[in-house]
Design an enzyme around this catalytic site. Structure first.
Site, PDB file in Angstrom:
ATOM      1  N   ASP A  86       0.827  -1.218   0.000  1.00 36.85           N
ATOM      2  CA  ASP A  86       0.000   0.000   0.000  1.00 36.85           C
ATOM      3  C   ASP A  86       0.857   1.262   0.000  1.00 36.85           C
ATOM      4  O   ASP A  86       0.383   2.343  -0.320  1.00 36.85           O
ATOM      5  CB  ASP A  86      -0.952  -0.006   1.203  1.00 36.85           C
ATOM      6  CG  ASP A  86      -0.210  -0.282   2.506  1.00 36.85           C
ATOM      7  OD1 ASP A  86       0.527   0.600   2.964  1.00 36.85           O
ATOM      8  OD2 ASP A  86      -0.351  -1.390   3.059  1.00 36.85           O
ATOM      9  N   GLU A 106       7.376  -6.383  -2.372  1.00 38.66           N
ATOM     10  CA  GLU A 106       5.982  -6.836  -2.206  1.00 38.66           C
ATOM     11  C   GLU A 106       5.736  -8.001  -3.175  1.00 38.66           C
ATOM     12  O   GLU A 106       6.050  -7.911  -4.353  1.00 38.66           O
ATOM     13  CB  GLU A 106       5.052  -5.644  -2.487  1.00 38.66           C
ATOM     14  CG  GLU A 106       3.619  -5.966  -2.833  1.00 38.66           C
ATOM     15  CD  GLU A 106       2.810  -6.610  -1.701  1.00 38.66           C
ATOM     16  OE1 GLU A 106       2.668  -5.994  -0.638  1.00 38.66           O
ATOM     17  OE2 GLU A 106       2.328  -7.748  -1.922  1.00 38.66           O
ATOM     18  N   ASP A 155       6.195  -5.580   6.982  1.00 42.37           N
ATOM     19  CA  ASP A 155       4.841  -5.016   6.973  1.00 42.37           C
ATOM     20  C   ASP A 155       3.962  -6.007   6.203  1.00 42.37           C
ATOM     21  O   ASP A 155       3.591  -5.759   5.058  1.00 42.37           O
ATOM     22  CB  ASP A 155       4.924  -3.642   6.273  1.00 42.37           C
ATOM     23  CG  ASP A 155       3.584  -2.953   6.173  1.00 42.37           C
ATOM     24  OD1 ASP A 155       2.589  -3.453   6.712  1.00 42.37           O
ATOM     25  OD2 ASP A 155       3.538  -1.893   5.511  1.00 42.37           O
ATOM     26  N   THR A 157       1.018  -9.354   5.692  1.00 39.75           N
ATOM     27  CA  THR A 157      -0.292  -9.884   6.060  1.00 39.75           C
ATOM     28  C   THR A 157      -0.096 -10.854   7.234  1.00 39.75           C
ATOM     29  O   THR A 157       1.028 -11.099   7.676  1.00 39.75           O
ATOM     30  CB  THR A 157      -0.917 -10.602   4.847  1.00 39.75           C
ATOM     31  OG1 THR A 157       0.115 -11.263   4.114  1.00 39.75           O
ATOM     32  CG2 THR A 157      -1.599  -9.636   3.905  1.00 39.75           C
TER      33      THR A 157
HETATM   34  N1  SAM Z   1      -0.688  -3.114   7.419  1.00 36.55           N
HETATM   35  C1  SAM Z   1      -1.088  -4.402   7.101  1.00 36.55           C
HETATM   36  C2  SAM Z   1      -1.581  -5.280   8.189  1.00 36.55           C
HETATM   37  O1  SAM Z   1      -0.859  -5.542   9.161  1.00 36.55           O
HETATM   38  O2  SAM Z   1      -2.711  -5.731   8.079  1.00 36.55           O
HETATM   39  C3  SAM Z   1      -0.161  -5.059   6.130  1.00 36.55           C
HETATM   40  C4  SAM Z   1      -0.442  -4.431   4.820  1.00 36.55           C
HETATM   41  S1  SAM Z   1       0.493  -4.852   3.448  1.00 36.55           S
HETATM   42  C5  SAM Z   1      -0.712  -4.567   2.243  1.00 36.55           C
HETATM   43  C6  SAM Z   1       0.759  -6.596   3.529  1.00 36.55           C
HETATM   44  C7  SAM Z   1       1.356  -7.122   2.237  1.00 36.55           C
HETATM   45  O3  SAM Z   1       2.247  -8.192   2.510  1.00 36.55           O
HETATM   46  C8  SAM Z   1       0.331  -7.667   1.237  1.00 36.55           C
HETATM   47  O4  SAM Z   1       0.175  -6.777   0.173  1.00 36.55           O
HETATM   48  C9  SAM Z   1       0.923  -9.015   0.807  1.00 36.55           C
HETATM   49  O5  SAM Z   1       0.805  -9.256  -0.576  1.00 36.55           O
HETATM   50  C10 SAM Z   1       2.376  -8.870   1.265  1.00 36.55           C
HETATM   51  N2  SAM Z   1       3.091 -10.149   1.452  1.00 36.55           N
HETATM   52  C11 SAM Z   1       2.608 -11.287   2.011  1.00 36.55           C
HETATM   53  N3  SAM Z   1       3.565 -12.245   1.973  1.00 36.55           N
HETATM   54  C12 SAM Z   1       4.665 -11.693   1.398  1.00 36.55           C
HETATM   55  C13 SAM Z   1       5.970 -12.180   1.074  1.00 36.55           C
HETATM   56  N4  SAM Z   1       6.330 -13.434   1.350  1.00 36.55           N
HETATM   57  N5  SAM Z   1       6.851 -11.325   0.491  1.00 36.55           N
HETATM   58  C14 SAM Z   1       6.510 -10.045   0.218  1.00 36.55           C
HETATM   59  N6  SAM Z   1       5.273  -9.540   0.478  1.00 36.55           N
HETATM   60  C15 SAM Z   1       4.369 -10.353   1.063  1.00 36.55           C
END
Ligand code: SAM
Length: 275
Positions: A86, A106, A155, A157
């Site tokens: 984001d 990401e 940061d 999921t």
């Molecule tokens: N602020 C948020 C929360 O705690 O709910 C997190 C938001 S951010 C959008 C989380 C991002 O982590 C997602 O867009 C997801 O695609 C990404 N993500 C998940 N696993 C990942 C990985 N192994 N490497 C990089 N990004 C990843």
């Protein structure tokens, strides 16, 4: 007709938001992505039915996950964000003039694309020349970069699916090696209210790797229980005792120099979880 988003926080508790408009809903190769406009919290990013960030309360999470490590490190130049598509963490990181380069890694390019379109207040800094966007798996990226970043921010999921490997001892060891000799790592680590076992395990795993490991808390209305934990691991500097000289022009809404030290003071039930 009224439309409501129902987020299951645990099996027996849900949070509901009345929807004004659905701006996007698509299946990406990684997740079910939606951006909806809600009456109570404005536009929000929802992944697999879980609220990730909202226009109204995003500042709490993004300020705390970035400024705690960046004000602890005396001269952060190179920063990595794993996840965070984001762009909110990058926006806050780039408020630090010492930062020469902020890399976003990401896994899901669709998150970046849709947030740029529908959440520009949060994502605008992704186009800053000091930001480098890399679409790929954070686990692989961290493994392939050694001794490179002053600060690493996870940061992500929740610990399921693509993010599962971002929680746990073997990843924290890789992070340790990816950091410079006085580097600092921070991760969002769920709520001690509903998920005490996750908080406990993450803290224990980080503590086994970093000489200084601490937990800090923030109040985030749209996250389950409204009370969120972050775990910080540091090679050299103690985030709890640092004295912060906060520039006045940073335009912050949650983080303060006093709060920097105070957020490490934990309620008894959380102290008990991590002991
Ligand atoms: N602020 C948020 C929360 O705690 O709910 C997190 C938001 S951010 C959008 C989380 C991002 O982590 C997602 O867009 C997801 O695609 C990404 N993500 C998940 N696993 C990942 C990985 N192994 N490497 C990089 N990004 C990843």
């Amino acid at each position: 007709m009224e439309l409501w988003l129902k987020e299951g926080q645990i099996e027996d508790a849900v949070m509901t938001y009345k929807i004004k408009e659905t701006l996007v809903r698509r299946m990406t190769p990684y997740q079910d992505l939606a951006i909806v406009d809600t009456y109570a919290f404005g536009r929000m990013l929802v992944l697999d039915g879980i609220v990730q960030t909202t226009i109204k309360d995003e500042y709490v999470y993004h300020e705390m996950i970035t400024h705690i490590p960046l004000f602890t490190h005396p001269n952060p130049k190179k920063v990595l964000v794993v996840g965070g598509g984001d762009g909110g963490a990058i926006r806050e990181i780039l408020k630090h003039p010492s930062v020469e380069k902020a890399v976003l890694c990401e896994i899901d390019g669709c998150v970046i694309e849709e947030c740029k379109k529908h959440l520009p207040e949060i994502s605008y800094a992704l186009d800053n020349p000091r930001c480098e966007v890399f679409v790929g798996d954070g686990i692989k990226y961290v493994h392939e970069h050694k001794n490179e970043f002053d600060v690493i921010i996870v940061d992500s999921t929740d610990p399921f699916g693509a993010a599962e490997g971002l929680f746990g001892g073997s990843f924290y060891k890789e992070i340790f090696d990816c950091l410079t000799e006085d580097g600092i790592f921070v991760a969002q680590t769920e709520t001690p209210f509903y998920l005490p076992d996750v908080v406990k395990k993450v803290y224990k795993d980080a503590k086994a790797v970093f000489p200084i490991t601490k937990l800090f808390m923030a109040a985030i209305p749209t996250y389950p229980s409204g009370y969120w934990s972050f775990t910080i691991g540091s090679k050299k500097y103690d985030p709890e005792s640092v004295k912060v000289d906060l520039p006045e022009d940073m335009k912050l809404k949650y983080y303060t120099a006093k709060l920097h030290n105070a957020c490490f003071t934990l309620p008894k039930f959380i102290e008990d979880i991590i002991r």
